[in-house]
Design a protein around this motif. Structure first.
Motif, PDB file in Angstrom:
ATOM      1  N   ARG A  35      15.812 -33.414  -1.786  1.00  0.00           N
ATOM      2  CA  ARG A  35      16.827 -34.518  -1.772  1.00  0.00           C
ATOM      3  C   ARG A  35      18.015 -34.109  -2.756  1.00  0.00           C
ATOM      4  O   ARG A  35      19.125 -34.527  -2.763  1.00  0.00           O
ATOM      5  N   ARG A  36      17.557 -32.970  -3.462  1.00  0.00           N
ATOM      6  CA  ARG A  36      18.747 -32.457  -4.600  1.00  0.00           C
ATOM      7  C   ARG A  36      19.322 -31.085  -4.039  1.00  0.00           C
ATOM      8  O   ARG A  36      18.364 -30.109  -4.304  1.00  0.00           O
ATOM      9  N   LYS A  37      20.439 -31.199  -3.693  1.00  0.00           N
ATOM     10  CA  LYS A  37      21.137 -29.816  -3.395  1.00  0.00           C
ATOM     11  C   LYS A  37      21.175 -28.860  -4.160  1.00  0.00           C
ATOM     12  O   LYS A  37      20.816 -27.579  -3.979  1.00  0.00           O
ATOM     13  N   PRO A  38      21.522 -28.817  -5.566  1.00  0.00           N
ATOM     14  CA  PRO A  38      21.565 -27.780  -6.518  1.00  0.00           C
ATOM     15  C   PRO A  38      20.352 -27.006  -6.784  1.00  0.00           C
ATOM     16  O   PRO A  38      20.214 -25.909  -6.913  1.00  0.00           O
ATOM     17  N   GLU A  39      19.238 -27.993  -6.803  1.00  0.00           N
ATOM     18  CA  GLU A  39      17.918 -27.356  -7.027  1.00  0.00           C
ATOM     19  C   GLU A  39      17.338 -26.409  -5.824  1.00  0.00           C
ATOM     20  O   GLU A  39      16.883 -25.420  -5.807  1.00  0.00           O
ATOM     21  N   SER A  40      17.620 -27.048  -4.690  1.00  0.00           N
ATOM     22  CA  SER A  40      17.281 -26.187  -3.466  1.00  0.00           C
ATOM     23  C   SER A  40      17.996 -25.175  -3.176  1.00  0.00           C
ATOM     24  O   SER A  40      17.738 -24.082  -2.679  1.00  0.00           O
ATOM     25  N   GLU A  41      19.243 -25.141  -3.584  1.00  0.00           N
ATOM     26  CA  GLU A  41      20.152 -23.733  -3.450  1.00  0.00           C
ATOM     27  C   GLU A  41      19.932 -22.753  -4.251  1.00  0.00           C
ATOM     28  O   GLU A  41      19.905 -21.857  -3.938  1.00  0.00           O
ATOM     29  N   ALA A  42      19.382 -23.277  -5.404  1.00  0.00           N
ATOM     30  CA  ALA A  42      18.778 -22.323  -6.563  1.00  0.00           C
ATOM     31  C   ALA A  42      17.550 -21.522  -5.936  1.00  0.00           C
ATOM     32  O   ALA A  42      17.495 -20.422  -6.160  1.00  0.00           O
ATOM     33  N   VAL A  43      16.660 -22.416  -5.261  1.00  0.00           N
ATOM     34  CA  VAL A  43      15.593 -21.431  -4.490  1.00  0.00           C
ATOM     35  C   VAL A  43      16.071 -20.927  -3.574  1.00  0.00           C
ATOM     36  O   VAL A  43      15.440 -19.562  -3.262  1.00  0.00           O
ATOM     37  N   ALA A  44      16.921 -21.220  -2.406  1.00  0.00           N
ATOM     38  CA  ALA A  44      17.397 -20.375  -1.625  1.00  0.00           C
ATOM     39  C   ALA A  44      18.032 -19.031  -1.889  1.00  0.00           C
ATOM     40  O   ALA A  44      17.974 -18.171  -1.529  1.00  0.00           O
ATOM     41  N   GLU A  45      18.818 -19.261  -3.451  1.00  0.00           N
ATOM     42  CA  GLU A  45      19.608 -18.002  -3.632  1.00  0.00           C
ATOM     43  C   GLU A  45      18.335 -16.980  -4.411  1.00  0.00           C
ATOM     44  O   GLU A  45      18.595 -15.796  -4.032  1.00  0.00           O
ATOM     45  N   SER A  46      17.371 -17.420  -4.619  1.00  0.00           N
ATOM     46  CA  SER A  46      16.279 -16.496  -5.262  1.00  0.00           C
ATOM     47  C   SER A  46      15.687 -15.854  -4.045  1.00  0.00           C
ATOM     48  O   SER A  46      15.192 -14.748  -4.243  1.00  0.00           O
ATOM     49  N   ILE A  47      15.478 -16.532  -2.994  1.00  0.00           N
ATOM     50  CA  ILE A  47      15.210 -16.023  -1.699  1.00  0.00           C
ATOM     51  C   ILE A  47      16.126 -14.759  -1.284  1.00  0.00           C
ATOM     52  O   ILE A  47      15.681 -13.719  -0.890  1.00  0.00           O
ATOM     53  N   ARG A  48      17.176 -15.067  -1.011  1.00  0.00           N
ATOM     54  CA  ARG A  48      18.435 -13.921  -0.924  1.00  0.00           C
ATOM     55  C   ARG A  48      18.258 -12.852  -1.676  1.00  0.00           C
ATOM     56  O   ARG A  48      18.635 -11.825  -1.364  1.00  0.00           O
ATOM     57  N   ALA A  49      18.193 -13.375  -3.058  1.00  0.00           N
ATOM     58  CA  ALA A  49      18.229 -12.090  -3.913  1.00  0.00           C
ATOM     59  C   ALA A  49      17.239 -11.185  -3.969  1.00  0.00           C
ATOM     60  O   ALA A  49      17.257  -9.922  -4.063  1.00  0.00           O
ATOM     61  N   ALA A  50      15.930 -11.847  -3.280  1.00  0.00           N
ATOM     62  CA  ALA A  50      14.851 -10.894  -3.176  1.00  0.00           C
ATOM     63  C   ALA A  50      15.206 -10.241  -1.813  1.00  0.00           C
ATOM     64  O   ALA A  50      13.898  -9.460  -1.379  1.00  0.00           O
ATOM     65  N   GLY A  51      16.115 -10.366  -1.057  1.00  0.00           N
ATOM     66  CA  GLY A  51      16.043  -9.855   0.485  1.00  0.00           C
ATOM     67  C   GLY A  51      16.123 -10.413   1.485  1.00  0.00           C
ATOM     68  O   GLY A  51      16.182 -10.157   2.540  1.00  0.00           O
ATOM     69  N   GLY A  52      15.486 -11.746   1.252  1.00  0.00           N
ATOM     70  CA  GLY A  52      15.485 -12.764   2.390  1.00  0.00           C
ATOM     71  C   GLY A  52      16.683 -13.519   2.836  1.00  0.00           C
ATOM     72  O   GLY A  52      17.824 -13.141   2.323  1.00  0.00           O
ATOM     73  N   ARG A  53      16.515 -14.192   3.792  1.00  0.00           N
ATOM     74  CA  ARG A  53      17.268 -14.978   4.507  1.00  0.00           C
ATOM     75  C   ARG A  53      17.099 -16.431   4.333  1.00  0.00           C
ATOM     76  O   ARG A  53      15.732 -17.126   4.355  1.00  0.00           O
ATOM     77  N   ALA A  54      17.946 -17.350   3.768  1.00  0.00           N
ATOM     78  CA  ALA A  54      17.564 -18.771   3.360  1.00  0.00           C
ATOM     79  C   ALA A  54      18.958 -19.482   3.234  1.00  0.00           C
ATOM     80  O   ALA A  54      19.963 -19.031   2.692  1.00  0.00           O
TER      81      ALA A  54
END
Length: 251
Positions: A35-54
């Motif tokens: 429901r909270r976009k800023p927090e979910s975006e932070a998790v997605a960014e951590s996946i991208r930073a590790a080389g994944g797609r999110a």
């Protein structure tokens, strides 16, 4: 083999975030829904930073239109939806004589109706592809827990839903299973301790006493089990409940 794709609900923190990151490390493209976009975006960014797609997706799982939009956003971004992890959840603990209608409906609608709505939307994408993995996050509270009649009922309902969907969807290559955590050190559990006026360390120590494995669970313990059910090697496992609780399960 094409990259598998996943939608994980309630993924802005705790178990959901750990599951999303684990799937990302498995090579799965992940839609991080909450429901909270800023927090979910932070998790997605951590996946991208590790080389994944999110990607991050805003979704209240009790709202059919938002669920449908989250599934559409996932398929638009990644081309398919192969894995659904229904993790979104809340607690509204109270003894029965103090539990309000709102307490009851909020928990049932989030856990059980949310699982139904997301599963219905996800299977429509999975059936044509002949492949799918649906994983519900349950709880050992299905055995009954004081002050959690709403939560226990909702989590017990997930078992029946999973077993029924496994029968309906198996012919299309779709498996449906439940990962059932015991006491896990997460934001939700710590919030429960706070609402009960307990020190979290005391709560954790009490749980450890009854565990065969003398520690509390961690979000990654749950994520590891989800990773199995979501993978290619679990193709002949469906309608099952896997307890991740540090002790034998009789349910």
């Amino acid at each position: 083999m094409a990259v598998r794709t996943a939608l994980v609900t309630g993924a802005s923190q705790g178990l959901g975030a750990a599951i999303a990151r684990r799937l990302g490390s498995d090579g799965v493209a992940v839609a991080v829904a909450a429901r909270r976009k800023p927090e979910s975006e932070a998790v997605a960014e951590s996946i991208r930073a590790a080389g994944g797609r999110a990607i991050a997706v805003t979704c209240d799982v009790t709202d059919r239109e938002q669920v449908d939009a989250a599934v559409a956003a996932t398929t638009d971004a990644f081309g398919s939806l192969d894995i659904l992890v229904s993790n979104a959840g809340v607690t509204r603990d109270a003894l029965i004589h103090r539990m309000t209608d709102e307490d009851w409906h909020t928990v049932l609608e989030t856990h059980l109706t949310g699982a139904f709505l997301t599963s219905r939307a996800a299977q429509a994408q999975m059936v044509p592809n002949g492949f799918g993995r649906i994983v519900f996050i349950g709880s050992t509270s299905t055995g009954g827990w004081r002050g959690q009649s709403n939560y226990s009922a909702a989590k017990a309902g997930l078992q029946g839903l999973a077993r029924t969907l496994s029968l309906e969807l198996g012919r299309f290559g779709i498996t449906v299973n439940v990962v059932q955590p015991g006491h896990i050190d997460s934001e939700l559990t710590r919030g429960t301790a706070e609402r009960l006026g307990m020190d979290y360390a005391d709560m954790a120590a009490d749980r450890i006493v009854s565990n065969a494995i003398k520690r509390v669970g961690l979000p990654d313990d749950v994520a590891n089990a989800v990773s199995f059910f979501a993978g290619e090697r679990a193709g002949y496992v469906t309608g099952q409940v896997l307890s991740v609780s540090g002790k034998p399960s009789i349910l």
